[in-house]
Write a protein that holds these residues in place. Structure first.
Motif, PDB file in Angstrom:
ATOM      1  N   ASP A  57       0.815  -1.190   0.000  1.00  0.00           N
ATOM      2  CA  ASP A  57       0.000   0.000   0.000  1.00  0.00           C
ATOM      3  C   ASP A  57       0.865   1.263   0.000  1.00  0.00           C
ATOM      4  OD1 ASP A  57      -2.364   1.203  -0.110  1.00  0.00           O
ATOM      5  OD2 ASP A  57      -2.919   0.891   1.993  1.00  0.00           O
ATOM      6  N   PHE A  58       1.618   1.487  -1.030  1.00  0.00           N
ATOM      7  CA  PHE A  58       2.489   2.653  -1.090  1.00  0.00           C
ATOM      8  C   PHE A  58       1.976   3.641  -2.125  1.00  0.00           C
ATOM      9  CE2 PHE A  58       5.145  -0.644   0.679  1.00  0.00           C
ATOM     10  CZ  PHE A  58       5.808   0.015   1.700  1.00  0.00           C
ATOM     11  N   GLU A  59       2.231   4.898  -1.855  1.00  0.00           N
ATOM     12  CA  GLU A  59       1.821   5.951  -2.787  1.00  0.00           C
ATOM     13  C   GLU A  59       3.097   6.596  -3.317  1.00  0.00           C
ATOM     14  OE1 GLU A  59      -0.866  10.037  -2.618  1.00  0.00           O
ATOM     15  OE2 GLU A  59      -0.705   8.767  -0.848  1.00  0.00           O
ATOM     16  N   PHE A  60       3.094   6.918  -4.590  1.00  0.00           N
ATOM     17  CA  PHE A  60       4.294   7.525  -5.180  1.00  0.00           C
ATOM     18  C   PHE A  60       3.959   8.895  -5.738  1.00  0.00           C
ATOM     19  CE2 PHE A  60       4.624   2.952  -5.483  1.00  0.00           C
ATOM     20  CZ  PHE A  60       5.878   2.710  -4.939  1.00  0.00           C
ATOM     21  N   LEU A  61       4.799   9.863  -5.414  1.00  0.00           N
ATOM     22  CA  LEU A  61       4.667  11.187  -6.014  1.00  0.00           C
ATOM     23  C   LEU A  61       5.946  11.426  -6.804  1.00  0.00           C
ATOM     24  CD1 LEU A  61       3.508  13.190  -2.850  1.00  0.00           C
ATOM     25  CD2 LEU A  61       2.048  12.163  -4.590  1.00  0.00           C
ATOM     26  N   THR A  62       5.805  11.794  -8.072  1.00  0.00           N
ATOM     27  CA  THR A  62       7.026  12.002  -8.856  1.00  0.00           C
ATOM     28  C   THR A  62       6.906  13.237  -9.742  1.00  0.00           C
ATOM     29  OG1 THR A  62       6.151  10.567 -10.574  1.00  0.00           O
ATOM     30  CG2 THR A  62       7.678   9.570  -9.033  1.00  0.00           C
ATOM     31  N   THR A  63       8.036  13.853 -10.018  1.00  0.00           N
ATOM     32  CA  THR A  63       8.126  14.839 -11.094  1.00  0.00           C
ATOM     33  C   THR A  63       9.353  14.476 -11.909  1.00  0.00           C
ATOM     34  OG1 THR A  63       9.468  16.359  -9.797  1.00  0.00           O
ATOM     35  CG2 THR A  63       7.097  16.760  -9.822  1.00  0.00           C
ATOM     36  N   VAL A  64       9.187  14.583 -13.203  1.00  0.00           N
ATOM     37  CA  VAL A  64      10.283  14.199 -14.101  1.00  0.00           C
ATOM     38  C   VAL A  64      10.518  15.325 -15.081  1.00  0.00           C
ATOM     39  CG1 VAL A  64      11.026  12.515 -15.820  1.00  0.00           C
ATOM     40  CG2 VAL A  64       9.519  11.796 -13.963  1.00  0.00           C
ATOM     41  N   SER A  65      11.770  15.696 -15.264  1.00  0.00           N
ATOM     42  CA  SER A  65      12.095  16.630 -16.340  1.00  0.00           C
ATOM     43  C   SER A  65      13.411  16.183 -16.961  1.00  0.00           C
ATOM     44  CB  SER A  65      12.214  18.059 -15.805  1.00  0.00           C
ATOM     45  OG  SER A  65      13.428  18.217 -15.104  1.00  0.00           O
ATOM     46  N   ASP A  66      13.857  16.935 -17.959  1.00  0.00           N
ATOM     47  CA  ASP A  66      15.084  16.541 -18.659  1.00  0.00           C
ATOM     48  C   ASP A  66      16.263  16.390 -17.714  1.00  0.00           C
ATOM     49  OD1 ASP A  66      13.793  16.483 -20.970  1.00  0.00           O
ATOM     50  OD2 ASP A  66      14.622  18.352 -21.795  1.00  0.00           O
TER      51      ASP A  66
END
Lengths: 424, 506, 144
Positions: free
Chosen positions: A344-353
């Motif tokens: 039961d894990f939640e992931f928050l991500t931001t991806v850029s170059d």
């Protein structure tokens, strides 16, 4: 030879040992402290690779507070045996010490798998100043045009970073499908691999060395499992370290992967503590026992062991794997549980170059973080993990461009900002 | 869309050699005059919305900015001034009553500047205030005609019961400025300063924020035509109660706090919904005569157990002397008179600039009239409306005032630059606004410190002037017009002021 | 020790603290030159954080148990005996960013160009009052 008596005996004198000594001294000004180190003197282990890469001119830990510890340092003091019934420790040299309280902080030893040819000249490990000197000597007399590094973990990358400064061609061989297996995920690894490639380094994944081939007892190349052959006369085995505990067999101290300690950093034998890369502690997040061999935990464990050896009763909240690596233009920070098991894990991500941020949440708490570049607020995230601050109410702000203290609950923020001292 | 004919009032001059594009001006302007262009890494200005508040100029770390009056390019015309033209254009576009803030800025005579003070020479020694005490303490309230004392007792006993008094350590109070028209921090600065100095500030007609009950001993609360925030606790919390009939900036009309300034906190204090306009009617609808006023005064005295002086504030209008006489006869302990230069948070410009009379003339006439009628002792006279300095104050005292109210001067001490845009709620100095982004700009600790410093400075100057006249108590100067002489005034004006021409002896 | 106190209720978000800090730690120490003539521009060691109406200037708290100091592998982070400030000896710093990783407030910056030296508040070594405090127009920072 007669025993040397001491109130405190520190077996191993590196990070955990220093901070243990300092904590003891803050509570006990006069109690005798003897510190053993199998090296020639006191040095800072992380500086070894920097020294090899000519980025520092000394591996000494140069800080004023170390000078005021008032302890007896025994260089070359390699521990050989701890007596089962007595508080007596015997060195390889035959010297013996009788102590009231002891800290086991003998750190780790490099893991060298049984690869054929591992004993030939040209195959090294790189964890001690001696290793580093040997590599330097070796490189003086060899055309070190090509280096094979076995292991794409933390030590492997640190080793690669050092060689990059020396202008040699480097091939990094990693068995897993990504670098820094324990610290990042595949995407995180991607940024690292790109940076390494841009720096002219070759990365081979999902492969390993099956044989070190030699000519006249000297390394000529590494044969990989895939059949690929990497010519070159210098290779470094940098797979990792394991706790240096073999000498404790038969001492009555409970051993697992490392020295098993309770939350007071005390082993099964009362009065004998352990800290740092040799200690097996409970993980802050999972509660599982393991060895977390990183500097910040060694400091914390050393301090707590020292306090408790000198009569206090502080407990260690649990270990948190945290580390940071820079290769080329990529800087990376990782902490906690970054590749959690299914659940039961939640992931928050931001991806850029040029940047990547990943946060792992469980039940509204932050449990893991990966930051690639833009690492300035790393400590804020890590402290949220350490302090077990519920982030549910502000999780939408955690990955904001300008995330900072201002996004945290006022009470927690003020505790940190207004408090004269910060307990971390 | 029809092109607006309005032209900028101010010119923003940016010295490009000094500007470091640090954007302090951008962040400080609530009117969006300065804009940062990220691509050019440069700050540009659009002066249409500049109000000339000088906030950016003051905070610019390189002094790269200058905001000056923009010369309108029209042919000069003594009759059709730029201000008239601007108002014409504006009204032709909006069809509305033009609002403004602060006091009348028209060029009417300022009589303070035509009055000169006396000093001692040879025949009557002057006093050095650094060596000898000079008393400027002031009591406001009804004074008794006779003091009945029982001299048989040892020590003698005063048999007359004295009317309640306000004790002022300086003859200066802060005018009525409501929380709502000014910010929490501005009000807090005034209240804390009043407490520290030992004088009073005035709640205005906005009620009293719960935090300020603590300062009740130094607050005069107002009961105005809107009756906002008035309840027994409010009256009890205060040191005195003031019935507001009129205000110098807008005699004859009511008050209007725009909904923009009615924040949740203001709404709680005034007991009106958030964002609704707070409209005070022009008259009190229960007061149409002196007798009606008397009833309200008595009701308030009854509600406060006759423990607190009741003040009545009126604007200086043509018949002010007769009105004041009626107010005193209605039982007011203090009569506050606000002249044409009195400030406001919002008023129609045409009213502010054209209605009322200068306070100097009103004061002289009221004092004169009350004396003539033998009722001067029954009430203290407090005057307001454009008091700018300690010399204005001491001249007011000599003309017959017991004390003065300062409003604009206090706000200037807090940072006001008289841009007259209080009614917009976008005060860049954090004074006349409820926008939490702007109100932070006034740190009440600094505000209090500056107000206290101002009153200390003026007290010292008043003592210097008194000493020079050879007078060791302000009480002795009160209404003593022989200490004043007029320059550049007509005989009629001198007669109204009751002041001889400069050059005339005793 | 004397510390910089933050009164966030009076922070007006003007960032004059940042500007003055940058100038103080620039090569010339002169404001116009520091901004327009020095490349790379030096970094402010105090940062204003903003969210909605709230803002405050945050700089190193010089913690008693400073984790950046404890986790510095070279000893570059040290505590100044006299002022008790936590300072960074830039000659010893190797840019490993252990300090950044350890700082619970996120107030350590990486130097833009060299990428080697951690830049953090030094309480304006030698100044009686740090420039951020001295130049805060609303006394939202106090040194006490």
């Amino acid at each position: 030879m007669s025993d040397i008596k001491t109130r405190y005996l520190l077996v191993g004198f590196s990070v955990a040992g220093w901070w243990c000594a300092r904590a003891i001294r803050e509570r006990d000004r006069n109690g005798k402290i003897v510190a053993l180190t199998k090296e020639n003197g006191v040095y800072s282990p992380p500086l070894i690779t920097y020294y090899l890469g000519n980025k520092v001119s000394t591996i000494d830990y140069r800080s004023g507070w170390m000078e005021n510890l008032d302890l007896e340092l025994v260089p070359g003091g390699e521990a050989k045996k701890l007596e089962r019934e007595n508080n007596r420790l015997i060195l390889a040299s035959g010297e013996s010490f009788v102590f009231e309280k002891a800290l086991i902080a003998t750190g780790g030893l490099p893991i060298v798998p049984p690869i054929p040819g591992r004993e030939v000249t040209g195959v090294f490990t790189l964890t001690t100043p001696r290793d580093m000197q040997e590599i330097r000597e070796f490189m003086k007399f060899q055309e070190g045009e090509r280096v094979t590094i076995l292991g794409g973990g933390f030590i492997g990358l640190k080793t690669a970073e050092a060689f990059m400064e020396l202008g040699v061609k480097i091939t990094l061989v990693e068995l897993a499908n990504r670098l820094l297996q324990n610290m990042v995920d595949e995407r995180g690894s991607y940024y690292l691999e790109k940076a390494l490639e841009r720096a002219g380094l070759e990365v081979i994944k999902e492969d390993t060395v099956s044989e070190f081939q030699s000519r006249e007892g000297k390394l000529s190349g590494a044969l990989l499992q895939s059949g690929k052959y990497l010519p070159g006369n210098l290779a470094v085995v940098a797979i990792g370290v394991h706790p240096n505990i073999d000498w404790l067999q038969g001492s009555g101290i409970e051993l697992g992967r490392g020295v098993i300690v309770d939350e007071f950093q005390e082993s099964k034998r009362a009065g004998i503590f352990a800290a740092g890369d040799v200690a097996e502690t409970k993980n802050l997040i999972t509660g599982e026992r393991n060895v977390v061999a990183v500097w910040p935990e060694a400091v914390k464990q050393g301090k707590i062991a020292g306090e408790n050896m000198a009569g206090n009763r502080l407990s260690y909240p649990g270990s948190l794997p945290v580390n940071t690596v820079s290769v080329g233009e990529v800087t990376l920070v990782s902490a906690g549980l970054v590749n959690p098991p299914a659940g039961d894990f939640e992931f928050l991500t931001t991806v850029s170059d040029d940047s990547y941020r990943k946060l792992v949440l469980k039940d509204g708490y932050l449990v893991g973080v990966i930051l690639v570049n833009r690492i300035e607020k790393a400590g804020v995230y890590i402290n949220l993990i350490r302090q077990k601050v519920k982030v549910e109410s502000f999780k939408d702000r955690l990955l904001k461009e300008d995330f900072g203290m201002i996004n945290l609950p006022a009470e927690y923020r003020k505790h940190l900002v207004e408090g004269a001292s910060i307990e971390v | 869309m029809a092109k607006s004919l309005l032209f900028p009032e101010f010119k923003v001059v940016r010295d490009e050699n000094r500007c470091i594009a640090c954007q302090v001006c951008v962040r400080q302007c609530a009117n969006d005059v300065h804009i940062y262009d990220e691509e050019d890494d440069q700050v540009y200005s659009q002066e249409e919305t500049c109000v000339g508040c000088q906030r950016c100029v003051t905070l610019c770390p390189t002094r790269a900015l200058e905001v000056t009056k923009k010369e309108a390019g029209m042919r000069p015309n003594a009759n059709w001034s730029i201000n008239h033209l601007r108002n014409l254009y504006k009204q032709a576009e909006t069809g509305g009553v033009l609002l403004t803030g602060m006091g009348c800025s028209e060029d009417y005579p300022i009589y303070w500047d035509h009055l000169l003070l006396n000093a001692s020479q040879v025949t009557n020694p002057s006093i050095d205030p650094l060596r000898e005490p000079i008393e400027i303490k002031t009591f406001l309230g009804r004074k008794e005609e006779f003091l009945d004392t029982d001299w048989e007792e040892e020590p003698p006993v005063l048999k007359t019961q004295l009317a309640p008094q306000l004790e002022l350590s300086v003859p200066i109070m802060f005018s009525a400025m409501s929380y709502g028209s000014i910010s929490y921090n501005a009000f807090r600065s005034l209240a804390e300063a009043a407490q520290e100095i030992g004088t009073f500030c005035n709640s205005g007609e906005g009620g009293l924020h719960p935090d300020f009950y603590l300062f009740g001993g130094n607050i005069i609360v107002q009961v105005a035509s809107g009756r906002f925030g008035v309840h027994p606790g409010y009256l009890r919390a205060a040191a005195a109660v003031e019935i507001k009939i009129g205000q110098g900036a807008k005699p004859g009309i009511g008050g209007h706090l725009p909904g923009e300034k009615v924040s949740p906190d203001v709404s709680r204090t005034r007991k009106i919904p958030v964002g609704s306009d707070a409209i005070s009617p022009a008259p009190h609808h229960d007061i149409y005569s002196i007798e009606d006023l008397e009833r309200l005064i008595l009701a308030i005295k009854e509600a406060t157990n006759y423990k607190k002086p009741v003040s009545v504030k009126i604007a200086a209008v043509h018949n002010v002397a007769a009105i004041a006489s009626g107010v005193v006869r209605a039982g007011a302990d203090i009569v506050a008179i606000d002249g044409i230069r009195g400030g406001t948070g919002a008023a129609p410009q045409v009213i502010r600039d054209n209605v009322g009379i200068p306070i100097e003339l009103a004061l002289a006439q009221v004092d004169e009239r009350l004396r003539r009628e033998g009722i001067r002792h029954r009430a203290s006279l407090v005057i307001a409306g454009g008091i700018r300095s300690s010399s204005d104050i001491i001249k007011a005292i000599a003309l017959g005032a017991d004390a003065v109210y300062i409003g604009t001067a206090a706000l200037v001490a807090l940072g006001c630059h008289l841009c007259q845009k209080c009614y917009t709620g976008k005060c860049n100095w954090g004074i006349a606004t409820q926008d939490p982004y702007l109100t932070k700009r006034l740190n009440p600790n600094i505000g209090k410190r500056r107000l206290v410093a101002l009153l200390h400075a003026w007290s010292a100057e008043i003592k210097e002037m008194l000493g020079g006249m050879g007078v060791n108590a302000l009480e002795s100067l009160r209404g003593n017009r022989e200490h004043l002489r007029a320059v550049g005034l007509s005989r009629e004006e001198r007669e109204i002021l009751g002041v001889k021409a400069a050059g005339e002896g005793w | 020790m004397k510390r910089i106190r933050i009164h966030e209720e009076y922070c007006i978000g003007c960032r004059l603290c940042e500007i003055n800090c940058l100038v103080k730690h620039s090569r010339s120490g002169k404001i116009i030159k520091a901004f327009r003539g020095e490349e790379p521009r030096s970094l402010p060691r105090v940062r204003v954080e903003e969210e909605g109406y709230l803002s405050f200037a945050l700089q190193c708290r010089h913690c008693d148990d400073a984790p950046c100091l404890e986790n510095c592998p070279t000893g570059a982070m040290y505590r100044d005996e006299e002022t008790q400030a936590v300072l960074c000896d830039e000659d010893k710093c190797i840019g490993c960013w252990m300090c950044i990783m350890s700082c619970p407030l996120g107030v350590i910056q990486r130097e833009r160009k060299t990428k080697k030296v951690a830049s953090k508040c030094d309480l304006c070594r030698g100044e009686e009052i740090p420039v951020c405090v001295k130049n805060c127009p609303n006394e939202a920072l106090a040194y006490e």
